[in-house]
Design an enzyme around this catalytic site. Structure first.
Site, PDB file in Angstrom:
ATOM      1  N   LEU A  46      95.646 -28.793 -39.805  1.00  0.00           N
ATOM      2  CA  LEU A  46      96.641 -27.849 -39.329  1.00  0.00           C
ATOM      3  C   LEU A  46      96.375 -26.438 -39.849  1.00  0.00           C
ATOM      4  CD1 LEU A  46      99.892 -29.962 -39.920  1.00  0.00           C
ATOM      5  CD2 LEU A  46      98.880 -29.403 -37.689  1.00  0.00           C
ATOM      6  N   ARG A  92      91.082 -24.388 -25.305  1.00  0.00           N
ATOM      7  CA  ARG A  92      90.820 -24.984 -26.618  1.00  0.00           C
ATOM      8  C   ARG A  92      89.607 -25.912 -26.546  1.00  0.00           C
ATOM      9  NH1 ARG A  92      95.125 -25.043 -30.561  1.00  0.00           N
ATOM     10  NH2 ARG A  92      97.043 -24.075 -29.794  1.00  0.00           N
ATOM     11  N   SER A 119      90.847 -27.468 -34.339  1.00  0.00           N
ATOM     12  CA  SER A 119      90.302 -28.493 -33.425  1.00  0.00           C
ATOM     13  C   SER A 119      91.278 -29.659 -33.275  1.00  0.00           C
ATOM     14  CB  SER A 119      88.920 -28.964 -33.888  1.00  0.00           C
ATOM     15  OG  SER A 119      88.828 -29.159 -35.273  1.00  0.00           O
TER      16      SER A 119
END
Length: 215
Positions: A46, A92, A119
């Site tokens: 995170l 993303r 990621s």
């Protein structure tokens, strides 16, 4: 006009017209020169979990040992290579794909490539793993609780996300999919986060054990 008569029927250059060119100096030669084995250390977690801190500390530790490493930081790459991408699921995925391809080149050059990115999607990380040969993709999961990451909030992004000023923020209104089979998991010990040097030491120990720090 006669010179362009056949132009309309010519086929455009496509994948069938592109060929891989091998060079005399290969990965094994570069690794012998550097006295190390190329690999990708992929740090995921995170925002605020400590990825960039670990990446830089690890890079410094490897440098002090005479090993050549390079850090690919997610935010830094969005200033150049990936500056045309946003934060939709599609963007993303493309962001991670590009970084994976670059990381693969660094590993092929014989370097220890340290990729530091949130990621969030498992399939994207797995796609990057599939780009690398053998066991040279080392996934490092910084498994820090959301409340710890949010309390740090070094960039003020969690506050903006909670206020609804940022949409699609990982951990708030967009999912983070934790690794299922990562090589290294780093988490709190008795309620305390390991120091940067301790985290880097854990990764270095793995690299030593697996023979990446020797030719």
């Amino acid at each position: 006009m006669g010179s362009t008569a056949g132009a309309g029927t010519a086929n455009a250059i496509g994948r069938n017209n592109i060929f891989w060119h091998e060079c005399a100096v290969g990965r094994a030669d570069r690794q012998r020169l550097l006295k190390q084995k190329g690999c990708v250390v992929w740090i995921t977690g995170l925002s605020g979990s400590g990825k960039s801190t670990l990446a830089c500390t690890l890079g410094r530790e490897l440098h002090s040992r005479g090993k050549l490493a390079y850090v690919l930081d997610g935010d830094n790459l969005r200033h150049g290579l990936n500056k045309d991408l946003g934060f939709s699921a599609q963007d993303r995925t493309e962001n991670i794909r590009r970084v994976g391809e670059v990381a693969k080149l660094f590993a092929d050059a014989g370097l220890i490539c340290i990729a530091s990115l949130i990621s969030p999607y498992r399939r994207d990380r797995d796609s990057c793993r599939a780009m690398l040969p053998d066991a040279s993709f080392i996934e490092v999961f910084l498994n820090m609780p959301l409340e710890v990451c949010e309390s740090r909030d070094p960039k003020g992004l969690y506050k903006l996300a909670r206020a609804g000023k940022i949409k699609g923020f990982t951990g708030i209104d967009d999912p983070y999919e934790p690794p299922l089979n990562c090589e290294i998991e780093i988490k709190q010990e008795e309620g305390s986060c390991p120091s940067p040097s301790a985290m880097a030491g854990q990764v270095v120990s793995y690299l030593e054990e697996k023979g990446f720090l020797e030719d």
